[in-house]
Motif scaffolding. Structure first.
Motif, short mmCIF file in Angstrom:
data_model
loop_
_atom_site.label_atom_id
_atom_site.label_comp_id
_atom_site.label_asym_id
_atom_site.label_seq_id
_atom_site.Cartn_x
_atom_site.Cartn_y
_atom_site.Cartn_z
N ILE A 1 -41.07 34.84 1.64
CA ILE A 1 -40.25 33.90 3.50
C ILE A 1 -42.22 34.18 3.69
CG2 ILE A 1 -38.17 34.60 2.94
CD1 ILE A 1 -39.42 36.72 4.91
N ARG A 2 -42.96 33.95 2.96
CA ARG A 2 -44.62 34.05 3.67
C ARG A 2 -45.07 32.37 3.57
NH1 ARG A 2 -48.96 36.99 1.93
NH2 ARG A 2 -49.38 37.47 4.45
N VAL A 3 -45.82 32.34 4.43
CA VAL A 3 -46.24 30.79 4.86
C VAL A 3 -47.26 31.06 3.52
CG1 VAL A 3 -48.41 29.70 5.84
CG2 VAL A 3 -46.58 31.33 7.20
N GLY A 4 -47.81 32.43 3.60
CA GLY A 4 -48.66 33.12 2.58
C GLY A 4 -50.62 33.41 2.53
N ASP A 5 -50.76 32.18 3.20
CA ASP A 5 -52.33 32.15 3.71
C ASP A 5 -52.51 31.44 5.05
OD1 ASP A 5 -53.59 29.12 3.47
OD2 ASP A 5 -52.00 29.52 1.84
N ASN A 6 -53.50 31.80 5.72
CA ASN A 6 -53.25 31.24 6.55
C ASN A 6 -54.85 30.62 6.92
OD1 ASN A 6 -52.75 33.92 7.89
ND2 ASN A 6 -54.42 34.68 8.64
N ASP A 7 -55.04 29.59 5.96
CA ASP A 7 -55.32 27.56 6.40
C ASP A 7 -54.23 27.35 6.17
OD1 ASP A 7 -57.74 28.34 5.32
OD2 ASP A 7 -57.22 28.86 3.39
N THR A 8 -53.55 27.45 5.18
CA THR A 8 -51.69 26.43 5.69
C THR A 8 -51.13 26.83 7.18
OG1 THR A 8 -51.82 26.52 3.76
CG2 THR A 8 -49.87 26.27 4.67
N LEU A 9 -51.02 28.56 7.47
CA LEU A 9 -50.98 28.25 8.62
C LEU A 9 -51.44 27.70 9.89
CD1 LEU A 9 -48.95 30.75 10.01
CD2 LEU A 9 -50.62 32.46 10.52
N SER A 10 -53.17 27.83 9.70
CA SER A 10 -53.82 27.37 10.45
C SER A 10 -53.33 25.93 10.83
CB SER A 10 -55.45 27.67 10.96
OG SER A 10 -55.40 27.12 9.58
N ALA A 11 -52.56 25.35 9.98
CA ALA A 11 -53.16 23.63 10.06
C ALA A 11 -51.36 23.57 10.25
CB ALA A 11 -53.28 22.86 8.84
N ILE A 12 -50.53 24.07 10.13
CA ILE A 12 -49.26 23.75 11.15
C ILE A 12 -48.92 24.68 12.64
CG2 ILE A 12 -46.63 25.30 10.72
CD1 ILE A 12 -47.13 25.89 8.38
N VAL A 13 -50.30 24.71 12.94
CA VAL A 13 -50.08 25.51 14.20
C VAL A 13 -50.62 25.03 15.32
CG1 VAL A 13 -51.57 27.47 16.10
CG2 VAL A 13 -50.42 27.56 14.16
N THR A 14 -52.01 23.78 14.26
CA THR A 14 -52.42 22.83 15.11
C THR A 14 -51.32 21.89 14.81
OG1 THR A 14 -54.72 23.34 13.34
CG2 THR A 14 -54.05 20.94 14.47
N SER B 1 -40.12 31.38 12.10
CA SER B 1 -40.03 31.03 13.46
C SER B 1 -40.94 29.61 13.19
CB SER B 1 -41.23 32.04 13.84
OG SER B 1 -42.48 32.27 13.32
N LEU B 2 -41.58 28.87 12.50
CA LEU B 2 -42.18 28.35 12.27
C LEU B 2 -41.28 26.65 11.46
CD1 LEU B 2 -45.35 29.00 10.61
CD2 LEU B 2 -45.01 28.29 12.65
N ASP B 3 -40.10 27.06 10.63
CA ASP B 3 -39.54 26.16 10.09
C ASP B 3 -38.11 25.68 10.90
OD1 ASP B 3 -40.66 25.74 8.25
OD2 ASP B 3 -39.62 26.98 6.52
N ASP B 4 -37.56 27.03 11.88
CA ASP B 4 -36.14 26.82 12.37
C ASP B 4 -37.03 25.89 13.57
OD1 ASP B 4 -33.20 27.86 13.39
OD2 ASP B 4 -34.94 27.91 15.10
N PRO B 5 -35.74 24.42 14.17
CA PRO B 5 -36.48 23.91 14.83
C PRO B 5 -36.48 24.44 16.73
CG PRO B 5 -34.80 22.53 13.75
CD PRO B 5 -35.15 24.25 13.36
N GLU C 1 -50.05 35.55 10.45
CA GLU C 1 -48.78 35.57 10.02
C GLU C 1 -48.21 37.10 10.52
OE1 GLU C 1 -47.59 34.66 5.55
OE2 GLU C 1 -46.22 33.89 6.23
N ASN C 2 -46.96 37.36 10.21
CA ASN C 2 -46.53 38.75 11.07
C ASN C 2 -46.45 39.53 9.52
OD1 ASN C 2 -45.36 41.05 11.44
ND2 ASN C 2 -43.63 40.03 13.12
N ASP C 3 -47.33 40.12 8.84
CA ASP C 3 -47.65 40.42 7.44
C ASP C 3 -46.83 41.32 7.31
OD1 ASP C 3 -49.56 38.46 6.05
OD2 ASP C 3 -51.00 39.59 7.45
N THR C 4 -46.52 42.40 8.43
CA THR C 4 -45.70 44.00 8.53
C THR C 4 -44.18 43.47 7.57
OG1 THR C 4 -45.27 43.89 10.85
CG2 THR C 4 -47.05 44.67 9.51
N VAL C 5 -43.52 41.95 7.81
CA VAL C 5 -42.59 41.54 7.65
C VAL C 5 -41.99 40.85 7.28
CG1 VAL C 5 -41.20 42.94 10.26
CG2 VAL C 5 -41.98 40.37 9.72
#
Ligand code: GLU
Length: 264
Positions: A147-160, A110-114, A138-142
């Motif tokens: 195919i994970r972002v893996g850590d929420n530090d990176t996830l929070s930066a991508i959201v930023t 959901s973050l990579d696909d334009p 992250e939707n950890d259950t799926v």
């Protein structure tokens, strides 16, 4: 942006080791305090996003597991249980201060696909428009490991980056970036300001995180590179006392401030 006082749109990330006791159970006092401070900061006419880890850690606590499950389905099952508990508590605590939360679970796709990325951005904008506080994980259950972002530090930066936030505040279990590991080196000093996250700086950060979360300083610096490139300042501060968020939003120095170049 010279400091977080002027930041109108802020992403705050809290990790598992801050949110939970060593037993894996929620640190209720901390969570209540964090929500209270965030609710108050939201009352100053800012838009807030909370990126919260803890699904797997809290799930472990709820299921009575002492060790992080080794298998992917085990982790995913723990996350399914823990995410529920997390959102239940955020909803309950934010409601006490008359704020509404919305759960946003993201995957790398959901973050990579334009097109998905556009949808994600539009959803955030709609939530801001409604005055709600998105609570992201992250939707950890799926998401499986590949195919994970893996850590929420990176996830929070991508959201930023996606929502073009002004600042990313990472609540850590350490006061900020140090010149060396303070647990091992008594001469280690807190670095108050960083203007560039160089490869040499990355080399000094160790990748080790706690047994309940996944982040360490390395993932925070990786997050910093993403945030700074997107023109947002990043702060690493100690989340043990959520009042530190008042300090930052009142323009007082705290932790380590990673300063984005003007005009990014
Ligand atoms: N999404 C994971 C969880 O909620 C956390 C990832 C991380 O620790 O950064 O347990």
């Amino acid at each position: 942006m010279s400091n977080a006082r002027e930041a109108k749109r802020i992403v705050v990330k809290v990790g598992t080791s801050t949110l939970t006791h060593a037993s894996g159970h929620i640190n209720i006092r901390l969570m209540e305090k964090l929500v209270k401070v965030l609710a108050d900061i939201k009352n100053t006419d800012r838009e807030l996003v909370l990126v919260s880890s803890g699904a797997i850690g809290v799930g472990m606590g709820k299921l009575g597991l002492r060790e992080r499950p080794a298998t992917i389905p085990g982790k995913q099952a723990a996350a399914a249980v823990g995410q529920c508990e997390l959102m239940y508590l955020y909803d309950k605590y934010f409601s006490e201060y008359n704020h509404t939360v919305g759960q946003v679970l993201l995957t790398r796709y959901s973050l990579d696909d334009p097109e998905s990325r556009r949808n994600v951005r539009n959803t955030f904008e709609a939530l801001f428009g409604m005055g709600a506080i998105p609570v992201v994980n992250e939707n950890d259950t799926v998401a499986t490991d590949e195919i994970r972002v893996g850590d929420n530090d990176t996830l929070s930066a991508i959201v930023t980056q996606i929502i073009q936030a002004d600042a990313l505040i990472i609540l850590s279990d350490i006061d900020g970036l140090y010149t060396a590991d303070p647990a091992k080196d008594a001469a280690a000093r807190l670095v108050p300001e960083v203007r560039e996250i160089t490869d040499a700086l990355m080399d000094t950060a160790s990748g080790a995180g706690s047994s309940r979360g996944t982040g360490g300083m390395l993932t925070k610096l990786t997050a910093g590179r993403i945030a700074l490139a997107a023109g947002a300042d990043m702060y690493i501060v100690n989340g043990r006392n959520p009042d530190v968020l008042y300090d930052l939003t009142e323009g007082k120095p705290a932790g380590t401030h990673f300063i984005a170049r003007e005009g990014c």
